[in-house]
Design a protein around this motif. Sequence first.
Motif, PDB file in Angstrom:
ATOM      1  N   HIS A 100     -26.775  86.644  57.923  1.00 54.42           N
ATOM      2  CA  HIS A 100     -26.976  88.086  57.734  1.00 54.42           C
ATOM      3  C   HIS A 100     -26.709  88.827  59.050  1.00 54.42           C
ATOM      4  N   PHE A 145     -28.029  91.365  60.298  1.00 56.91           N
ATOM      5  CA  PHE A 145     -29.290  91.740  60.961  1.00 56.91           C
ATOM      6  C   PHE A 145     -29.778  90.633  61.900  1.00 56.91           C
ATOM      7  N   ASP A 146     -29.637  89.369  61.457  1.00 51.01           N
ATOM      8  CA  ASP A 146     -30.084  88.237  62.287  1.00 51.01           C
ATOM      9  C   ASP A 146     -29.243  88.148  63.559  1.00 51.01           C
ATOM     10  N   THR A 202     -30.181  91.010  65.926  1.00 53.30           N
ATOM     11  CA  THR A 202     -31.484  90.807  66.559  1.00 53.30           C
ATOM     12  C   THR A 202     -31.371  89.819  67.720  1.00 53.30           C
ATOM     13  N   LEU A 203     -30.637  88.726  67.518  1.00 50.77           N
ATOM     14  CA  LEU A 203     -30.511  87.716  68.584  1.00 50.77           C
ATOM     15  C   LEU A 203     -29.619  88.210  69.729  1.00 50.77           C
ATOM     16  N   LYS A 245     -31.766  90.355  71.956  1.00 52.70           N
ATOM     17  CA  LYS A 245     -32.661  89.606  72.841  1.00 52.70           C
ATOM     18  C   LYS A 245     -31.890  89.000  74.019  1.00 52.70           C
ATOM     19  N   MET A 295     -28.033  78.951  66.427  1.00 51.99           N
ATOM     20  CA  MET A 295     -29.449  78.968  66.058  1.00 51.99           C
ATOM     21  C   MET A 295     -29.647  79.279  64.577  1.00 51.99           C
ATOM     22  N   LEU A 296     -28.757  80.061  64.015  1.00 47.15           N
ATOM     23  CA  LEU A 296     -28.963  80.556  62.648  1.00 47.15           C
ATOM     24  C   LEU A 296     -28.384  79.634  61.584  1.00 47.15           C
ATOM     25  N   TYR A 307     -37.639  83.338  69.136  1.00 52.29           N
ATOM     26  CA  TYR A 307     -36.868  83.563  67.906  1.00 52.29           C
ATOM     27  C   TYR A 307     -36.419  82.255  67.260  1.00 52.29           C
ATOM     28  N   GLU A 308     -36.177  81.245  68.095  1.00 51.39           N
ATOM     29  CA  GLU A 308     -35.850  79.923  67.563  1.00 51.39           C
ATOM     30  C   GLU A 308     -36.992  79.454  66.634  1.00 51.39           C
ATOM     31  N   ILE A 337     -37.089  81.506  63.440  1.00 47.74           N
ATOM     32  CA  ILE A 337     -36.012  81.081  62.534  1.00 47.74           C
ATOM     33  C   ILE A 337     -36.419  79.789  61.808  1.00 47.74           C
ATOM     34  N   LYS A 361     -36.765  79.146  57.810  1.00 50.98           N
ATOM     35  CA  LYS A 361     -36.088  78.089  57.050  1.00 50.98           C
ATOM     36  C   LYS A 361     -37.082  77.290  56.207  1.00 50.98           C
ATOM     37  N   ILE A 382     -32.766  85.675  57.813  1.00 55.64           N
ATOM     38  CA  ILE A 382     -33.647  84.547  58.150  1.00 55.64           C
ATOM     39  C   ILE A 382     -34.763  84.954  59.119  1.00 55.64           C
ATOM     40  N   ILE A 383     -34.477  85.894  60.037  1.00 57.72           N
ATOM     41  CA  ILE A 383     -35.524  86.338  60.968  1.00 57.72           C
ATOM     42  C   ILE A 383     -36.604  87.105  60.205  1.00 57.72           C
ATOM     43  N   THR A 384     -36.154  87.940  59.276  1.00 55.58           N
ATOM     44  CA  THR A 384     -37.116  88.651  58.428  1.00 55.58           C
ATOM     45  C   THR A 384     -37.976  87.636  57.676  1.00 55.58           C
TER      46      THR A 384
END
Lengths: 411, 137
Positions: free
Chosen positions: A348, A350-351, A354-355, A358, A409-410, B24-25, B28, B32, B75-77
């Motif tokens: 996504h 958005f992800d 966001t990263l 940071k 990471m995602l 954030y890791e 995430i 998951k 995924i962060i959400t």
Amino acid sequence: MTTQEKITFNVEEIRKQFPALHREVYGKPFIYFDNGATSQKPQIVIDTINRYYTSENANIHRGVHFLSQQATDAYEEARRIVQQFIHAKHEHEVIFTKGTTDGINLVATCFGELLTAGDEIMISGMEHHSNIVPWQMLCERKKLTLKVIPVLDNGELDLEAFQQLLSEKTKLVAVTHISNTLGTINPVKWMIDQAHAAGAKVLIDGAQSIQHMPINVQELDCDFYVFSSHKVFGPTGTGVLYGKEAILNAMPPYQGGGDMIEKVTFEKTTYNELPFKFEAGTPHIIGGIATGTALRYLSSLDQEAIHAHETDLLNFAQEQLLKIEGVRIIGTAREKTSVVSFVVDGIHPFDIGTLLDKQGIAVRTGHHCTQPLMDRFGIPGTVRASFAFYNTKEEVETFIQALNRSIGMLR
Amino acid sequence: MTIEEKQQEIIDDFAIYDDWMDKYEYIIELGKDLPLIDESKKTNDRLIEGCQSRVWVASEFNNGKMHFTADSDAIITKGIIALLIRVLDGESPENIAKTDLYFIPAIGLQEHLSPTRANGLLSMVKRLKIAALEVLK
């Protein structure tokens, strides 16, 4: 301004003029790739604003005192700078507004008053919501029909469809010069000629073109051109509507109030002449003045060198992005400005945004106020990196590394 | 574990990370691992349309306790939802209605619950609280 020697383009020297570029976020050097949303401000613009409120503040157009006269002169000088910058024939064709959105709403309301049921307005499928919704509201109010020029897979406008949609019913074509989402540069000169041949007027949304290319409204022959100051290194809350004198004169005023009147009685009020007819109330005085400062600053730079630098950034970024597995660039028009929108398979936007944030990198994610365009491409949104002349190749390299880390990471 | 203890546990979990990317890791990974909402429950009335990401949330009331499942396309959400559910799932409606989710600012995620963030999370918290208040009516 025109006789001034152009300063040789040197990105490090340019960067010194923009204090915000030297800050850190989350302990990382700040990389600003959200120039499509707004530009950072050069020190000279910040100083102009600071000086005005420190020692020059007064209301304009009505005072008899020294500061009022000085502020009025500065405000009207800014109007002349804008006139020269966009090559308008007359300075009274330059109307100060709150921004692009305000300019479009002004035209939709006042030019819209001249239209009657059954008339057609044409926009394109890549418009920002601010060049869609005012026309929808007008169409509802005056029983007009809205026509939409489709967008091709590569992010260019379907110009054949545009020609077919044009008819004697078309009264206005309102189209963006450059897509904020895709970076597509539309062939507006050709479109304006076609529209005029069909008897339609043309509004060009210049929000994304004013900072990237020379604008000559007389050569373009557009009837209206709108832009926001904050996207061209000036302050927020100020913008410009250019309109041809004859059309502006034919339009009724927008808002009523001070400054826009000639004489007021309870029986009958007569309106001021251009440009004041469309500038009711005390304007954003320093907004106007600092717009002049920003445009004068931009004019002092070597435009060709800026263009070459921005093109290099775009090409380098696109090249590097395409090396990353799963990245798809949305918007591959032949003529593009320094904007790259992309999606990554299975991730996504958005992800990613966001990263990147940071890691100190500011990009825009989402639909970029162009939901119909996102629907056209069948995606919820994109990640958009939009470059200005103060960005560097090293920043693009850092961005690509940060993007790779984020994707890792995602996934 | 009380709702306060659960919040403190999360704050302690996050205290070991001094780098944002490590934080954030972890989020995430939580995203998951989040037990997904049942596909059949991903209906429009359970959808919270954010400007950026979409969130689905379903609530149930059993034996005096509220239970939640949720999902998001980002995924962060989802990771942040996992934290919210860890705190609120299995609590009484009274607790859910009155609790202050102080762990969110304490671990530095308040930006995700700001009204302008538009990722659906703020609306999700409201939705959870409203579900609790409905039960209390």
